[in-house]
Design a protein around this motif. Sequence first.
Motif, short mmCIF file in Angstrom:
data_model
loop_
_atom_site.label_atom_id
_atom_site.label_comp_id
_atom_site.label_asym_id
_atom_site.label_seq_id
_atom_site.Cartn_x
_atom_site.Cartn_y
_atom_site.Cartn_z
N LEU A 173 0.85 -1.18 0.00
CA LEU A 173 0.00 0.00 0.00
C LEU A 173 0.88 1.23 0.00
O LEU A 173 2.02 1.18 0.48
CB LEU A 173 -0.90 0.06 1.24
CG LEU A 173 -2.19 -0.73 1.28
CD1 LEU A 173 -2.85 -0.57 2.64
CD2 LEU A 173 -3.14 -0.30 0.17
N ARG A 174 0.36 2.33 -0.51
CA ARG A 174 1.08 3.59 -0.47
C ARG A 174 0.20 4.63 0.19
O ARG A 174 -0.91 4.92 -0.31
CB ARG A 174 1.45 4.04 -1.88
CG ARG A 174 2.37 5.26 -1.92
CD ARG A 174 2.52 5.77 -3.32
NE ARG A 174 3.58 6.74 -3.45
CZ ARG A 174 3.50 7.81 -4.24
NH1 ARG A 174 2.40 8.02 -4.95
NH2 ARG A 174 4.51 8.65 -4.32
N LEU A 175 0.67 5.18 1.27
CA LEU A 175 -0.05 6.24 1.96
C LEU A 175 0.47 7.59 1.50
O LEU A 175 1.66 7.74 1.20
CB LEU A 175 0.13 6.12 3.47
CG LEU A 175 -0.26 4.79 4.11
CD1 LEU A 175 -0.09 4.88 5.63
CD2 LEU A 175 -1.66 4.39 3.75
N SER A 176 -0.43 8.56 1.46
CA SER A 176 -0.06 9.93 1.10
C SER A 176 -0.50 10.89 2.19
O SER A 176 -1.54 10.67 2.83
CB SER A 176 -0.72 10.34 -0.22
OG SER A 176 -0.29 9.52 -1.29
N CYS A 177 0.28 11.93 2.38
CA CYS A 177 -0.06 12.97 3.34
C CYS A 177 0.12 14.32 2.67
O CYS A 177 1.21 14.63 2.18
CB CYS A 177 0.85 12.87 4.56
SG CYS A 177 0.63 14.21 5.76
N ALA A 178 -0.95 15.09 2.65
CA ALA A 178 -0.91 16.42 2.05
C ALA A 178 -0.96 17.46 3.16
O ALA A 178 -1.92 17.48 3.95
CB ALA A 178 -2.07 16.59 1.09
N ALA A 179 0.04 18.30 3.21
CA ALA A 179 0.06 19.39 4.19
C ALA A 179 -0.53 20.65 3.58
O ALA A 179 -0.32 20.94 2.40
CB ALA A 179 1.48 19.65 4.65
N SER A 180 -1.24 21.36 4.39
CA SER A 180 -1.91 22.59 3.93
C SER A 180 -0.91 23.64 3.48
O SER A 180 0.22 23.71 3.98
CB SER A 180 -2.76 23.15 5.08
OG SER A 180 -3.15 24.47 4.84
N GLU A 181 -1.36 24.49 2.58
CA GLU A 181 -0.53 25.63 2.15
C GLU A 181 -0.30 26.61 3.29
O GLU A 181 0.56 27.47 3.21
CB GLU A 181 -1.21 26.34 0.99
CG GLU A 181 -1.16 25.57 -0.33
CD GLU A 181 0.26 25.35 -0.80
OE1 GLU A 181 0.59 24.24 -1.27
OE2 GLU A 181 1.08 26.29 -0.68
N SER A 182 -1.05 26.44 4.37
CA SER A 182 -0.89 27.33 5.53
C SER A 182 0.44 27.12 6.25
O SER A 182 0.86 27.98 7.03
CB SER A 182 -2.03 27.10 6.53
OG SER A 182 -3.27 27.42 5.95
#
Length: 120
Positions: free
Chosen positions: A17-26
């Motif tokens: 599996l591949r997990l992704s984490c997106a951090a806010s532009e904030s």
Amino acid sequence: VQLQASGGGLVRNGGSLRLSCAASESFTWINIMGWYRQTPGKSRELVATISNSDRTNYADSVKGRFTISRDAAKKMAYLQMNSLKLEDTADYYCSVVGSLAGESIQRIYWGQGTQVTVSS
């Protein structure tokens, strides 16, 4: 939402599996991005972290099977999980050590968990 994790699911023993984490532009400063996991009744434990100089750190239990990476420009982190085992079943949490706009100090931020279930 400051951190958004995705990619969890049900997978067979030995699968990937591949997990992704997106951090806010904030976030104006991201020092370390990481993944932790937690199962019911247990404390949250480190899985892997990656610094802004791409230095990585892994729990012994996942070394050689999991790979953490990041795309600094996109403020994304990934966790490639191979050779998954039953004991990898957990809720996986994305984390960032950094600062949001208007903050003068860095601290740790947590995303919501994404569930990974490894079946036999």
